[in-house]
Scaffold this motif. Structure first.
Motif, PDB file in Angstrom:
ATOM      1  N   MET A 135       0.840  -1.204   0.000  1.00  0.00           N
ATOM      2  CA  MET A 135       0.000   0.000   0.000  1.00  0.00           C
ATOM      3  C   MET A 135       0.883   1.266   0.000  1.00  0.00           C
ATOM      4  N   THR A 136       0.622   2.164  -0.929  1.00  0.00           N
ATOM      5  CA  THR A 136       1.379   3.410  -0.948  1.00  0.00           C
ATOM      6  C   THR A 136       0.826   4.351   0.133  1.00  0.00           C
ATOM      7  N   LEU A 137       1.601   5.407   0.420  1.00  0.00           N
ATOM      8  CA  LEU A 137       1.147   6.382   1.420  1.00  0.00           C
ATOM      9  C   LEU A 137      -0.158   7.013   0.954  1.00  0.00           C
ATOM     10  N   LEU A 138      -0.247   7.315  -0.346  1.00  0.00           N
ATOM     11  CA  LEU A 138      -1.444   7.953  -0.889  1.00  0.00           C
ATOM     12  C   LEU A 138      -2.670   7.068  -0.676  1.00  0.00           C
ATOM     13  N   GLU A 139      -2.513   5.778  -0.964  1.00  0.00           N
ATOM     14  CA  GLU A 139      -3.628   4.846  -0.749  1.00  0.00           C
ATOM     15  C   GLU A 139      -4.036   4.830   0.718  1.00  0.00           C
ATOM     16  N   PHE A 140      -3.044   4.800   1.602  1.00  0.00           N
ATOM     17  CA  PHE A 140      -3.352   4.778   3.028  1.00  0.00           C
ATOM     18  C   PHE A 140      -4.180   6.006   3.416  1.00  0.00           C
ATOM     19  N   ILE A 141      -3.761   7.173   2.912  1.00  0.00           N
ATOM     20  CA  ILE A 141      -4.479   8.409   3.257  1.00  0.00           C
ATOM     21  C   ILE A 141      -5.906   8.372   2.705  1.00  0.00           C
ATOM     22  N   GLU A 142      -6.071   7.866   1.473  1.00  0.00           N
ATOM     23  CA  GLU A 142      -7.415   7.750   0.896  1.00  0.00           C
ATOM     24  C   GLU A 142      -8.293   6.837   1.741  1.00  0.00           C
ATOM     25  N   TYR A 143      -7.721   5.702   2.159  1.00  0.00           N
ATOM     26  CA  TYR A 143      -8.498   4.761   2.971  1.00  0.00           C
ATOM     27  C   TYR A 143      -8.877   5.409   4.303  1.00  0.00           C
ATOM     28  N   ALA A 144      -7.909   6.063   4.931  1.00  0.00           N
ATOM     29  CA  ALA A 144      -8.167   6.688   6.232  1.00  0.00           C
ATOM     30  C   ALA A 144      -9.252   7.757   6.106  1.00  0.00           C
ATOM     31  N   GLY A 145      -9.156   8.561   5.047  1.00  0.00           N
ATOM     32  CA  GLY A 145     -10.157   9.602   4.833  1.00  0.00           C
ATOM     33  C   GLY A 145     -11.538   9.009   4.620  1.00  0.00           C
ATOM     34  N   THR A 146     -11.599   7.941   3.833  1.00  0.00           N
ATOM     35  CA  THR A 146     -12.875   7.283   3.566  1.00  0.00           C
ATOM     36  C   THR A 146     -13.478   6.736   4.856  1.00  0.00           C
ATOM     37  N   PHE A 147     -12.629   6.127   5.675  1.00  0.00           N
ATOM     38  CA  PHE A 147     -13.073   5.585   6.959  1.00  0.00           C
ATOM     39  C   PHE A 147     -13.698   6.688   7.823  1.00  0.00           C
ATOM     40  N   VAL A 148     -12.988   7.795   7.912  1.00  0.00           N
ATOM     41  CA  VAL A 148     -13.453   8.899   8.757  1.00  0.00           C
ATOM     42  C   VAL A 148     -14.788   9.453   8.251  1.00  0.00           C
ATOM     43  N   PHE A 149     -14.910   9.603   6.955  1.00  0.00           N
ATOM     44  CA  PHE A 149     -16.165  10.114   6.388  1.00  0.00           C
ATOM     45  C   PHE A 149     -17.316   9.139   6.662  1.00  0.00           C
ATOM     46  N   ALA A 150     -17.026   7.835   6.556  1.00  0.00           N
ATOM     47  CA  ALA A 150     -18.075   6.835   6.799  1.00  0.00           C
ATOM     48  C   ALA A 150     -18.546   6.904   8.257  1.00  0.00           C
ATOM     49  N   VAL A 151     -17.599   7.014   9.177  1.00  0.00           N
ATOM     50  CA  VAL A 151     -17.966   7.139  10.591  1.00  0.00           C
ATOM     51  C   VAL A 151     -18.828   8.385  10.791  1.00  0.00           C
ATOM     52  N   SER A 152     -18.397   9.490  10.193  1.00  0.00           N
ATOM     53  CA  SER A 152     -19.146  10.752  10.287  1.00  0.00           C
ATOM     54  C   SER A 152     -20.580  10.595   9.762  1.00  0.00           C
ATOM     55  N   GLY A 153     -20.712   9.946   8.618  1.00  0.00           N
ATOM     56  CA  GLY A 153     -22.042   9.743   8.043  1.00  0.00           C
ATOM     57  C   GLY A 153     -22.913   8.865   8.925  1.00  0.00           C
ATOM     58  N   ALA A 154     -22.318   7.780   9.440  1.00  0.00           N
ATOM     59  CA  ALA A 154     -23.075   6.842  10.264  1.00  0.00           C
ATOM     60  C   ALA A 154     -23.565   7.528  11.543  1.00  0.00           C
ATOM     61  N   LEU A 155     -22.701   8.339  12.143  1.00  0.00           N
ATOM     62  CA  LEU A 155     -23.107   9.022  13.383  1.00  0.00           C
ATOM     63  C   LEU A 155     -24.211  10.038  13.108  1.00  0.00           C
ATOM     64  N   THR A 156     -24.114  10.737  11.961  1.00  0.00           N
ATOM     65  CA  THR A 156     -25.174  11.689  11.607  1.00  0.00           C
ATOM     66  C   THR A 156     -26.499  10.971  11.411  1.00  0.00           C
ATOM     67  N   ALA A 157     -26.465   9.855  10.654  1.00  0.00           N
ATOM     68  CA  ALA A 157     -27.686   9.103  10.379  1.00  0.00           C
ATOM     69  C   ALA A 157     -28.287   8.572  11.677  1.00  0.00           C
ATOM     70  N   ARG A 158     -27.410   8.144  12.588  1.00  0.00           N
ATOM     71  CA  ARG A 158     -27.879   7.652  13.881  1.00  0.00           C
ATOM     72  C   ARG A 158     -28.653   8.756  14.605  1.00  0.00           C
ATOM     73  N   SER A 159     -28.111   9.964  14.575  1.00  0.00           N
ATOM     74  CA  SER A 159     -28.750  11.069  15.299  1.00  0.00           C
ATOM     75  C   SER A 159     -30.103  11.440  14.680  1.00  0.00           C
ATOM     76  N   LYS A 160     -30.363  10.959  13.451  1.00  0.00           N
ATOM     77  CA  LYS A 160     -31.643  11.224  12.778  1.00  0.00           C
ATOM     78  C   LYS A 160     -32.653  10.114  13.042  1.00  0.00           C
ATOM     79  N   GLY A 161     -32.245   9.075  13.788  1.00  0.00           N
ATOM     80  CA  GLY A 161     -33.165   7.975  14.063  1.00  0.00           C
ATOM     81  C   GLY A 161     -33.404   7.045  12.885  1.00  0.00           C
ATOM     82  N   LEU A 162     -32.452   6.983  11.930  1.00  0.00           N
ATOM     83  CA  LEU A 162     -32.627   6.081  10.787  1.00  0.00           C
ATOM     84  C   LEU A 162     -32.369   4.629  11.194  1.00  0.00           C
TER      85      LEU A 162
END
Lengths: 201, 201, 201
Positions: free
Chosen positions: C1-28
């Protein structure tokens, strides 16, 4: 007309009626009803085609879909009292629609040699994102994010199709029918037994 | 610059001003105003290009559109009192815009040898879906689904263009002008005589 | 895995967590949470890919992104109390994400030989439109249109990258790091010093 084409047309018709009736209940005018009927009927497949790169999107080359949707809108208007008294029949048509569209979307994705997991996603998108777009246009949180087993039935049926494909015991047609019936059965059971996905607290 | 380019630029400018003023009335910040202005100005053409498979979408190759939109936002800011006192002028510009964009979108679709019915749809999408996206982003049921003759004028003008094309009596330029003027005339008449589409009860 | 790939994966992970927490707060429900997590994580890049004509869109060929997002949703569920107590950490991850995705989107656009101005737009779209789609699906006026310096930080960093590219003093990797750090620094400063864009009165 092949059986597959007939099922696609029937599903499109049912989705268009569903969209038109929803738009009617929102007090939209005739143009609004037309747009919502179109978006409900072909929105899911359109999003799938755009994501996959099938452009011009499918219905542009098959003008019959446009006529089917117009017929659906007119039917929804002419038979509106009938439809509102036949909620069970209407539900059944909608369920038939998602069963068929899920597997059609899945097959179209596999034909591009994309991953089965992506195919399951695209099958589900085909079936349910017309309704998501409909709800966004009507300014509501999409219904399927909030209650009932709906998309989950599509995902389960799509996974079953992938499994049957690997088992390689039946023809593609039989796999199609089994997977679509699984979706339809799950969806009906969810309503009959009042199943829903848990909210996340 | 050809006359056609001039009309496209003018229409884009008007749509950008319209989007910026709407976003302002929603209390959005400068970035929000910019996005809404862009989406209103190029959203319809962007959806059309994506559905047709023209990617990268049109405005990416014609950087002038970006400058026109930025100019529109700045104008909306600088002349905001002027615009709010000139509702009639503003309405006229918007109407000119939908007349021109409908026929441009229609012609772009016909150039792909798609059906005239699809071309009518895509022309209407070009003209009115920027406004639909604007309303969705501002969290409202799209205005054009609820009242007034707006999209209906575009559809009528687009159908007239198709008819004129088959009659083959005039040059394409004359057909363009007649169809665009029909849209503009219908839209103005709808406001003057307070026409609207029926809601569906 | 290149550094760039690692950063992309990490960013994607963080965004997914952010989305899931937002959706949770909406009662979905669980399906709604999954969809919102996906849309938040890959929505910006998907819109960029569709506009640019990169189809099938990027994540369809890189199935790892799907797994990363599923991992993010599960993490959001398992560590929900942790995340809600670690608002500062969470904010930092989100900020890292937008820094990286802006410049990645910009580079992808420049690779098509489109204008630097378009590249700045597409970089910003990559970073922030996942959040815009999340808010539309949750039936809210997108947060970033209303307050705080967020997209503005992305635009500024993207412009800095273009400037550094023309100056040609450093390697592309160094330019990337400087521009991403500028975005991250601006975003943190905006929160620490309570900066926001003016509303337009």
């Amino acid at each position: 007309m092949t059986l597959l084409e007939f099922i696609e047309y029937a599903g499109t018709f049912v989705f268009a009626v569903s969209g038109a009736l929803t738009a009617r209940s929102k007090g939209l005018d005739v143009f609004g009803v037309l747009v919502i009927a179109f978006v409900t009927a072909i929105g899911g497949g359109t999003i799938r085609d755009i994501l996959l790169g099938y452009t011009p999107v499918g219905w542009m080359h098959e003008i019959n879909f446009i006529y089917i949707i117009l017929l659906g809108v007119i039917s929804a208007y002419v038979f509106k009292h009938l439809f509102s008294h036949l909620r069970h029949t209407f539900f059944l048509f909608d369920t038939l629609g998602i069963g068929v569209f899920t597997i059609l979307g899945l097959q179209k994705t596999l034909a591009l040699e994309l991953s089965p997991l992506i195919a399951v996603m695209m099958g589900t998108v085909s079936a349910v994102f017309g309704g998501v777009l409909r709800d966004i246009l009507c300014n509501e949180v999409p219904l399927i994010f909030r209650k009932e087993i709906y998309a989950t039935a599509c995902i389960t049926g799509a996974l079953a199709y992938i499994l049957l494909m690997y088992l390689n015991s039946f023809t593609m047609e039989v796999n199609f029918i089994i997977a679509a019936l699984l979706i339809i059965g799950l969806r009906i059971s969810a309503i009959v037994f009042n199943w829903s996905l848990p909210r996340w607290d």
